[in-house]
Design a protein around this motif. Structure first.
Motif: not given
Length: 219
Positions: A43-72
């Protein structure tokens, strides 16, 4: 969410788990699928977060600060129901460690925490360790790590409420070798089973009989 994409499967209970993917993989992986199944049954709600660089089709991850901000931001969008736990693969587990306490998380499942990157820097020095992120989580943590992981082997720490479960024969992605005698996918299934047990315990959600999260803890 600054270009991120959040996909949510509603649950029947009052708890949520947010999945955070690795640097080179998205949220649709056999490991996340295997982890989601017992959570959804409970009964747990499951959420999956795709980070912006993946959504945009890029290979290189975003900066840690942006990753953290998107997760927050994703956690803010999710809102209730609570409690909330986070589950991350490799890079995603680092993000989870950094944001869990400040967003009110009740626990982090780290699937292949990249403790010590292999290789050396341009100056010939070892690459920086991520031990500080692991120690600074501020919430109960279970690290599920292949015992052949080239990114090292985190140590358990009872004071910091950190457990470590070693998956025999698994590498950083829980792949196994034929010579180890484990069927294909068996290590992934173990990682998901042990991880789900930990998450359900942290969330206080009922579940069928399952393997203890500390079943094969590192000593």
């Amino acid at each position: 969410m600054d270009g991120g994409r959040l996909r949510v499967v509603p649950g029947t209970g009052l708890s949520t788990v947010l999945f955070l993917h690795g640097a080179g993989s998205g949220v649709d992986t056999p490991l996340f699928d295997a982890l989601a199944a017992p959570l959804s049954v409970a009964g747990v709600r499951v959420a999956r977060l795709e980070m912006p660089y993946r959504v945009a089709g890029r290979r290189a991850p975003d900066r840690p600060a942006r990753l953290d901000a998107v997760a927050t931001a994703a956690i803010e969008v999710l809102g209730a129901p609570r409690p909330l736990a986070l589950a991350g693969v490799s890079m995603g587990s680092r993000v989870a460690m950094r944001v869990a306490a400040e967003t009110g998380g009740c626990g982090v499942l780290a699937l292949g925490f990249p403790l010590q990157p292999p290789g050396t820097t341009a100056a010939g020095q070892p690459k920086p360790s991520r031990q500080g992120e692991l120690d600074g989580a501020g919430v109960p943590v279970l690290v599920v790590q292949g015992d052949r992981d080239s990114f090292g082997r985190p140590a358990p720490d009872p004071v910091l409420d950190r457990q470590v479960h070693l998956v025999v024969g698994g590498d950083h992605s829980f792949r196994t070798r034929v010579r180890d005698g484990r069927p294909a996918g068996d290590a992934v299934a173990e990682a998901a089973r042990v991880g789900a047990a930990f998450l359900l315990e942290r969330l206080g959600s009922p579940a069928p009989a399952r393997e203890s999260a500390a079943g094969r803890s590192a000593l």
